[in-house]
Design an enzyme around this catalytic site. Structure first.
Site, short mmCIF file in Angstrom:
data_model
loop_
_atom_site.label_atom_id
_atom_site.label_comp_id
_atom_site.label_asym_id
_atom_site.label_seq_id
_atom_site.Cartn_x
_atom_site.Cartn_y
_atom_site.Cartn_z
N GLU A 272 59.90 23.14 -29.37
CA GLU A 272 59.74 21.69 -29.59
C GLU A 272 60.38 21.30 -30.92
O GLU A 272 60.24 22.02 -31.92
CB GLU A 272 58.23 21.39 -29.64
CG GLU A 272 57.83 19.98 -29.89
CD GLU A 272 56.32 19.85 -30.12
OE1 GLU A 272 55.74 20.70 -30.83
OE2 GLU A 272 55.72 18.92 -29.56
N GLU B 232 52.39 22.13 -41.26
CA GLU B 232 53.31 23.02 -40.53
C GLU B 232 54.47 23.48 -41.42
O GLU B 232 54.88 24.63 -41.36
CB GLU B 232 53.85 22.32 -39.27
CG GLU B 232 52.79 22.21 -38.18
CD GLU B 232 53.36 21.77 -36.85
OE1 GLU B 232 52.97 22.35 -35.81
OE2 GLU B 232 54.19 20.83 -36.82
N GLU C 7 49.37 20.07 -27.52
CA GLU C 7 49.34 19.65 -26.11
C GLU C 7 48.94 20.78 -25.15
O GLU C 7 48.71 20.53 -23.96
CB GLU C 7 50.72 19.09 -25.70
CG GLU C 7 51.10 17.78 -26.37
CD GLU C 7 51.70 17.95 -27.76
OE1 GLU C 7 51.49 19.00 -28.42
OE2 GLU C 7 52.38 17.00 -28.21
N HIS D 169 60.94 20.02 -34.48
CA HIS D 169 60.03 19.92 -35.64
C HIS D 169 60.78 19.37 -36.84
O HIS D 169 60.83 19.99 -37.91
CB HIS D 169 59.41 21.28 -35.96
CG HIS D 169 58.16 21.58 -35.17
ND1 HIS D 169 58.20 22.00 -33.87
CD2 HIS D 169 56.84 21.49 -35.48
CE1 HIS D 169 56.95 22.15 -33.41
NE2 HIS D 169 56.12 21.86 -34.37
N HIS E 138 52.65 16.62 -37.68
CA HIS E 138 53.68 17.34 -36.93
C HIS E 138 54.94 17.43 -37.78
O HIS E 138 55.48 16.40 -38.20
CB HIS E 138 53.99 16.62 -35.61
CG HIS E 138 55.10 17.27 -34.84
ND1 HIS E 138 54.90 18.35 -34.01
CD2 HIS E 138 56.43 17.03 -34.82
CE1 HIS E 138 56.06 18.74 -33.51
NE2 HIS E 138 57.01 17.95 -33.97
N HIS F 236 50.04 24.78 -30.47
CA HIS F 236 50.65 23.52 -30.00
C HIS F 236 49.57 22.62 -29.41
O HIS F 236 48.88 22.99 -28.45
CB HIS F 236 51.73 23.88 -28.96
CG HIS F 236 52.41 22.74 -28.30
ND1 HIS F 236 53.15 21.80 -28.99
CD2 HIS F 236 52.51 22.40 -26.98
CE1 HIS F 236 53.68 20.94 -28.11
NE2 HIS F 236 53.29 21.27 -26.91
N ASP G 103 55.79 26.19 -33.57
CA ASP G 103 54.45 26.35 -32.99
C ASP G 103 54.19 27.78 -32.50
O ASP G 103 53.08 28.10 -32.06
CB ASP G 103 54.24 25.37 -31.83
CG ASP G 103 54.11 23.93 -32.30
OD1 ASP G 103 54.04 23.70 -33.52
OD2 ASP G 103 54.08 23.02 -31.44
ZN ZN Z 1 54.02 21.99 -34.29
MN MN Z 2 53.59 21.15 -31.16
#
Ligand code: ZN
Ligand code: MN
Length: 250
Positions: A28, A173, A116, A30, A168, A114, A39
Site C-alpha cells: 500500500e 509509521e 483494514e 505510504h 498513515h 494494516h 505495513d
Molecule cells: Zn501503514
Molecule cells: Mn495500511
C-alpha cells in the site's frame, strides 16, 4: 526464529511448544518517503523483537492485505496499492494457520500491521477455531491498540495526535520504519499533509479531495528514529506481557 530459514527438523522441534507469530501486512502506498511494504516491515519487526524475548518462531508474513480505505491508507487510486478481496485474505490466513496447527502449533499470534485487515483476519481465526476447537489459542494483535495514552502524549507533544486512522505514513509509521529499516526511508521526501475534508462516511468511488495527493495523511516531519525505538520497545514489552499471561511463561 524465522520459520522460512529453518530446516523441517528445526521447525518440528519448536512448533508444538513455542509461540508462532504470523505477521500480516499490506502492499500500500505510504507517502513519498516510505516503501509499499511499510505495513509488513512494522509487524515483522515487532514479531522479531517479541520472538527474541520469549523464544517464539516467526512465520513468513502475509505481504498483501485487504483494500486500502481513503481515510486510513489513501485508498486504491495510488499506483502500487495492490489489495486482496476480503475472502481471499481470510482464506489465505486460514490455510496458513490450519497447516500450522496440523504440524502441532497450539500457541498462535497474528501480528497485524494494516488497519483494514482486522475483520478479515478475525474471520480466519474464527473459522480455524471451528475446526480445531479449543486445542489451540490464537491472539490477534493490532500494534497501535497497545500504545498507552502516556506514550501518545509523549510522542505527539508537538504534532498533536490526529487519531489512529489518520496516522498513515505519518509520525508513528515513519518513526518505526526509521527504526526497523532506515535504509528504506527516503529522508529528503518526508512531508506533512492533510486532506481537504474528512467525511464521517465512506464514498465509493472516493473523490480526490478526501485524500492528500502526497499519500501522507498527517504530519510525518515529526518522526524520528528515537521515537520509533521508544514506540517499538513500548509495544514489544506490552506484547511480551500478553504472551506470558495468555500462553504461560515461555
Ligand atoms: Zn501503514
Ligand atoms: Mn495500511
Amino acid at each position: 526464529m524465522l520459520v522460512e530459514e529453518m530446516t523441517w527438523e528445526e521447525y518440528r522441534d519448536g512448533v508444538g511448544h513455542k509461540i508462532l507469530i504470523l505477521p500480516v501486512g499490506s502492499i500500500e502506498q505510504h507517502g513519498p518517503h516510505l516503501p509499499l511494504n511499510t505495513d509488513v516491515v512494522i509487524p515483522k519487526g515487532l514479531a522479531m523483537m517479541v520472538a527474541e524475548a520469549v523464544g517464539a518462531m516467526v512465520l513468513p508474513p502475509i505481504l498483501y492485505g485487504y483494500k486500502s480505505h481513503p481515510a486510513s491508507g489513501g485508498g486504491p487510486s495510488f499506483p502500487g496499492t495492490t489489495s486482496l478481496d476480503g475472502s481471499t485474505l481470510t482464506h489465505l490466513a486460514l490455510d496458513i494457520l490450519r497447516d500450522t496447527c496440523r504440524h502441532g502449533g497450539k500457541k498462535l499470534m497474528v501480528m497485524n500491521g494494516h488497519y483494514e485487515n482486522v475483520a478479515f483476519v478475525a474471520e480466519a481465526i474464527d473459522l480455524l477455531l471451528r475446526e480445531v476447537k479449543d486445542s489451540v489459542r490464537v491472539l490477534l494483535v493490532n500494534w497501535w491498540e497497545l500504545v498507552s495514552d502516556e506514550m501518545l502524549d509523549e510522542l505527539f507533544a508537538e504534532a498533536g495526535f490526529p487519531g489512529w486512522e489518520m496516522e498513515h505514513a505519518a509520525l508513528t509509521e515513519t518513526s518505526l520504519v526509521q527504526y526497523f529499516a532506515p535504509e528504506l526511508v527516503r529522508e529528503d521526501r518526508i512531508v506533512d499533509d492533510q486532506s481537504e475534508r474528512i467525511p464521517k462516511y465512506s464514498i465509493f468511488p472516493p473523490p480526490d479531495d478526501i485524500v492528500p495527493s502526497s499519500g501522507t495523511l498527517y504530519k510525518a516531519t515529526y518522526a524520528s528514529r528515537e521515537k520509533g525505538e521508544k514506540l517499538a520497545r513500548h509495544v514489544t514489552d506490552f506484547i511480551v506481557d500478553i504472551a506470558r499471561e495468555e500462553f504461560g511463561r515461555q
